[in-house]
Motif scaffolding. Sequence first.
Motif, PDB file in Angstrom:
ATOM      1  N   ARG A 334     -11.032   4.976   3.726  1.00 50.79           N
ATOM      2  CA  ARG A 334     -10.003   4.216   3.229  1.00 50.79           C
ATOM      3  C   ARG A 334      -9.568   3.094   4.218  1.00 50.79           C
ATOM      4  O   ARG A 334      -9.775   3.304   5.167  1.00 50.79           O
ATOM      5  CB  ARG A 334      -8.790   5.118   2.936  1.00 50.79           C
ATOM      6  CG  ARG A 334      -8.915   6.258   2.190  1.00 50.79           C
ATOM      7  CD  ARG A 334      -7.737   7.070   2.194  1.00 50.79           C
ATOM      8  NE  ARG A 334      -8.056   8.432   1.697  1.00 50.79           N
ATOM      9  CZ  ARG A 334      -7.314   9.691   2.008  1.00 50.79           C
ATOM     10  NH1 ARG A 334      -6.617   9.756   3.252  1.00 50.79           N
ATOM     11  NH2 ARG A 334      -7.734  10.675   1.481  1.00 50.79           N
ATOM     12  N   ASN A 335      -9.338   1.993   3.425  1.00 47.23           N
ATOM     13  CA  ASN A 335      -8.826   0.690   4.203  1.00 47.23           C
ATOM     14  C   ASN A 335      -7.328   0.627   3.695  1.00 47.23           C
ATOM     15  O   ASN A 335      -6.954   1.204   2.912  1.00 47.23           O
ATOM     16  CB  ASN A 335      -9.723  -0.414   4.173  1.00 47.23           C
ATOM     17  CG  ASN A 335      -9.786  -0.950   2.449  1.00 47.23           C
ATOM     18  OD1 ASN A 335      -8.852  -0.549   1.647  1.00 47.23           O
ATOM     19  ND2 ASN A 335     -10.422  -1.730   2.486  1.00 47.23           N
ATOM     20  N   LEU A 336      -6.925  -0.369   4.428  1.00 41.68           N
ATOM     21  CA  LEU A 336      -5.318  -0.645   4.143  1.00 41.68           C
ATOM     22  C   LEU A 336      -5.145  -1.103   2.649  1.00 41.68           C
ATOM     23  O   LEU A 336      -4.100  -0.779   2.062  1.00 41.68           O
ATOM     24  CB  LEU A 336      -4.788  -1.756   4.845  1.00 41.68           C
ATOM     25  CG  LEU A 336      -3.189  -2.092   4.979  1.00 41.68           C
ATOM     26  CD1 LEU A 336      -2.496  -0.752   5.169  1.00 41.68           C
ATOM     27  CD2 LEU A 336      -2.911  -3.203   5.986  1.00 41.68           C
ATOM     28  N   VAL A 337      -6.003  -1.725   2.127  1.00 40.70           N
ATOM     29  CA  VAL A 337      -5.978  -1.962   0.716  1.00 40.70           C
ATOM     30  C   VAL A 337      -5.792  -0.809  -0.309  1.00 40.70           C
ATOM     31  O   VAL A 337      -5.043  -0.565  -1.281  1.00 40.70           O
ATOM     32  CB  VAL A 337      -6.905  -2.701   0.270  1.00 40.70           C
ATOM     33  CG1 VAL A 337      -6.751  -3.372  -1.150  1.00 40.70           C
ATOM     34  CG2 VAL A 337      -7.106  -4.128   1.161  1.00 40.70           C
ATOM     35  N   SER A 338      -6.700   0.323   0.198  1.00 42.26           N
ATOM     36  CA  SER A 338      -6.636   1.503  -0.477  1.00 42.26           C
ATOM     37  C   SER A 338      -5.115   2.108  -0.529  1.00 42.26           C
ATOM     38  O   SER A 338      -4.761   2.698  -1.389  1.00 42.26           O
ATOM     39  CB  SER A 338      -7.757   2.555  -0.008  1.00 42.26           C
ATOM     40  OG  SER A 338      -8.809   1.990   0.094  1.00 42.26           O
ATOM     41  N   LEU A 362       0.376   7.124   6.513  1.00 40.86           N
ATOM     42  CA  LEU A 362      -0.432   6.135   7.161  1.00 40.86           C
ATOM     43  C   LEU A 362       0.109   5.707   8.335  1.00 40.86           C
ATOM     44  O   LEU A 362      -0.818   5.461   9.207  1.00 40.86           O
ATOM     45  CB  LEU A 362       0.060   4.677   6.054  1.00 40.86           C
ATOM     46  CG  LEU A 362      -0.240   3.604   6.325  1.00 40.86           C
ATOM     47  CD1 LEU A 362      -1.776   3.495   6.707  1.00 40.86           C
ATOM     48  CD2 LEU A 362       0.096   2.414   5.578  1.00 40.86           C
ATOM     49  N   LYS A 363       1.381   6.154   8.803  1.00 40.11           N
ATOM     50  CA  LYS A 363       1.617   5.882  10.212  1.00 40.11           C
ATOM     51  C   LYS A 363       0.910   6.514  11.303  1.00 40.11           C
ATOM     52  O   LYS A 363       0.835   6.430  12.368  1.00 40.11           O
ATOM     53  CB  LYS A 363       3.159   6.048  10.388  1.00 40.11           C
ATOM     54  CG  LYS A 363       4.079   5.112   9.821  1.00 40.11           C
ATOM     55  CD  LYS A 363       5.507   5.083   9.993  1.00 40.11           C
ATOM     56  CE  LYS A 363       6.135   6.640   9.940  1.00 40.11           C
ATOM     57  NZ  LYS A 363       7.516   6.640  10.152  1.00 40.11           N
ATOM     58  N   MET A 364       0.435   7.997  10.683  1.00 42.71           N
ATOM     59  CA  MET A 364      -0.183   8.875  11.545  1.00 42.71           C
ATOM     60  C   MET A 364      -1.791   8.193  11.730  1.00 42.71           C
ATOM     61  O   MET A 364      -2.532   8.707  12.550  1.00 42.71           O
ATOM     62  CB  MET A 364      -0.252  10.143  10.996  1.00 42.71           C
ATOM     63  CG  MET A 364       0.970  10.765  10.753  1.00 42.71           C
ATOM     64  SD  MET A 364       1.853  10.828  12.191  1.00 42.71           S
ATOM     65  CE  MET A 364       1.077  11.971  13.147  1.00 42.71           C
ATOM     66  N   GLU A 365      -2.213   7.219  10.803  1.00 43.46           N
ATOM     67  CA  GLU A 365      -3.777   6.724  11.008  1.00 43.46           C
ATOM     68  C   GLU A 365      -3.956   5.987  12.126  1.00 43.46           C
ATOM     69  O   GLU A 365      -3.025   5.216  12.736  1.00 43.46           O
ATOM     70  CB  GLU A 365      -3.913   5.896   9.766  1.00 43.46           C
ATOM     71  CG  GLU A 365      -4.046   6.718   8.461  1.00 43.46           C
ATOM     72  CD  GLU A 365      -5.333   7.705   8.370  1.00 43.46           C
ATOM     73  OE1 GLU A 365      -6.338   7.052   8.647  1.00 43.46           O
ATOM     74  OE2 GLU A 365      -5.243   8.682   8.152  1.00 43.46           O
ATOM     75  N   ARG A 366      -5.031   6.168  12.969  1.00 42.98           N
ATOM     76  CA  ARG A 366      -5.164   5.653  14.343  1.00 42.98           C
ATOM     77  C   ARG A 366      -5.650   4.022  14.028  1.00 42.98           C
ATOM     78  O   ARG A 366      -5.203   3.097  14.844  1.00 42.98           O
ATOM     79  CB  ARG A 366      -6.270   6.322  14.817  1.00 42.98           C
ATOM     80  CG  ARG A 366      -6.660   5.719  16.275  1.00 42.98           C
ATOM     81  CD  ARG A 366      -7.631   6.502  17.042  1.00 42.98           C
ATOM     82  NE  ARG A 366      -7.369   7.856  17.287  1.00 42.98           N
ATOM     83  CZ  ARG A 366      -7.983   8.714  17.903  1.00 42.98           C
ATOM     84  NH1 ARG A 366      -9.211   8.527  18.132  1.00 42.98           N
ATOM     85  NH2 ARG A 366      -7.566  10.142  17.968  1.00 42.98           N
ATOM     86  N   ASP A 367      -6.448   3.822  13.092  1.00 38.74           N
ATOM     87  CA  ASP A 367      -7.116   2.445  12.775  1.00 38.74           C
ATOM     88  C   ASP A 367      -6.444   1.715  11.874  1.00 38.74           C
ATOM     89  O   ASP A 367      -6.802   0.592  11.738  1.00 38.74           O
ATOM     90  CB  ASP A 367      -8.348   2.500  12.838  1.00 38.74           C
ATOM     91  CG  ASP A 367      -9.349   3.376  13.860  1.00 38.74           C
ATOM     92  OD1 ASP A 367      -8.732   3.267  14.940  1.00 38.74           O
ATOM     93  OD2 ASP A 367     -10.257   4.095  13.636  1.00 38.74           O
TER      94      ASP A 367
END
Length: 519
Positions: A334-338, A362-367
């Motif tokens: 998944r990217n940010l657009v997803s 989303l805030k927990m995502e590292r990248d």
Amino acid sequence: MKPNAFALVQLLRTATDICYHKFGQQLHSYAIRSGYHYSNIYVSTSLIKLYVKMHSFTHAHNLFVEIPQPNVVSWNTLISGYVQAGLFPEALSLFKNLERSEICADAFSVTSAMTACAQLSLLKLGGSIHSKTVKLGLVNDTVVANCLIDMYGKYGSVERAVCVFSDITNKDVISWNSVIAACANNGNVGLGFKFLQLMPNPDVISYNGLINGIAQAGNIEDAVWILSTMPCPNSSSWNSVITGFVNKNRVHEALDMFRKLQMRNLQMDEFTFSIILNGIAGISAVTWGMLIHCCTVKYGLDSSVVVGTALIDMYSKCGRVNDAEFIFNVLPNRNLVSWNAMISGYARNGDFVQVISLFDSLKMERDTKPDGITFLNLISACSHTQIPFETAIHYFDAMINEYGIAPSIEHCCSMIRLMGQKGELQRAQRMIQELGFESCGVVWRSLLGACGTQEDLQVAEIAASKVIELEKDEDYVYVMLSNMYASFGRWEDVNEIRSLMSKKRVRKEAGSSWIEVNR
């Protein structure tokens, strides 16, 4: 035996090319221990290229700064890295530092800088770099000239692009394709077609440049005609026409082109499916969307992040949020657009609890970090009555202070609508001034609309005068003020407004709606 500087450079190049980043970092450690990190410029430059490929620009920049005497290749490696990553201001800043140094820029330096100028629409700076190429004797370099044509084409300066093209001594296929695209993308289709006819051996890219320009800015039927007459159209040729139909809201014709593309057994790519799914989402044609979804499975593209995101968006806009959620959960990457597509889907379908829950995930995502679109969906979700007003204020402040995202006009309008619901109209007026949007008519229009729900005449009259001053839209203002004066029983003002409306022949348009019918 321990590797010398030459061997270390070769190893670093290989590690960079095959994206073996962990091994590259181990080589970096060895370079520091062996002293090559500072003493050998070729090793240092190879390390910069490694970190650029890793998108670790802080490390790349620190390495560059530590080089005692960087050469032009060192400068170019970092400048081009910034450009390829879309960090155009950083690239231009570094290019300006190169100009102030004792190192002379070369063709690679100026082409990277011109690419950045084109992306940022900096015509004046691009023109000065053009002057520098003349001074450096690079203007006759075909690669530099091609970049100039592309830059002027993106500025919309067709005359300059054609002038540069005409002065090229050794025109290559890129020169011809660049000038054709510059003409077509700026609406000068006739001139683009003329260059296509003069081109010695036009290729698919030549035709595609013309088709794309016509499809976006001209008569799309002309684009269809060129597609039907060109020698060997590929999927990109068809994609341009399909995109043109979708952008002009002629989705059923786009679907017809998609069907014809299938019948020709041409390879369809991620872009083909994503654009047709975007068109289907626009008309909420879920039956077509499910059929296209089946096609993506057949082609093995349903797990692609581009196609998967388009499917999430399509199902969300068709009200099938459970299907969108399923696709989001099974996407391998998944990217940010997803993430934004799924958050937007929840917001659009009224599941505001899930909007906030997904944002917390989303805030927990590292990248992956939230952007302005993410917060726009969050603020919209906060319009739900069950969510406290201060929660929206918290998210808005976090966007600015924690994530460093400058509020856009859309953010401001969304906050105004929310403040209007809560009766905080004077606070909304102050916010417009604090954010520096006083000269933007759109935000004052939004504030006037919010006044209509709260019947605040004092703020409404201020907003109305601003809309007339900045947008010259008296019709909208008269209708709004007339309704508000009537709700307050100020019939003299109502009669005065309606008299003005009659003199200016202002009419309140009747509302309309639509519904999809199976075809």
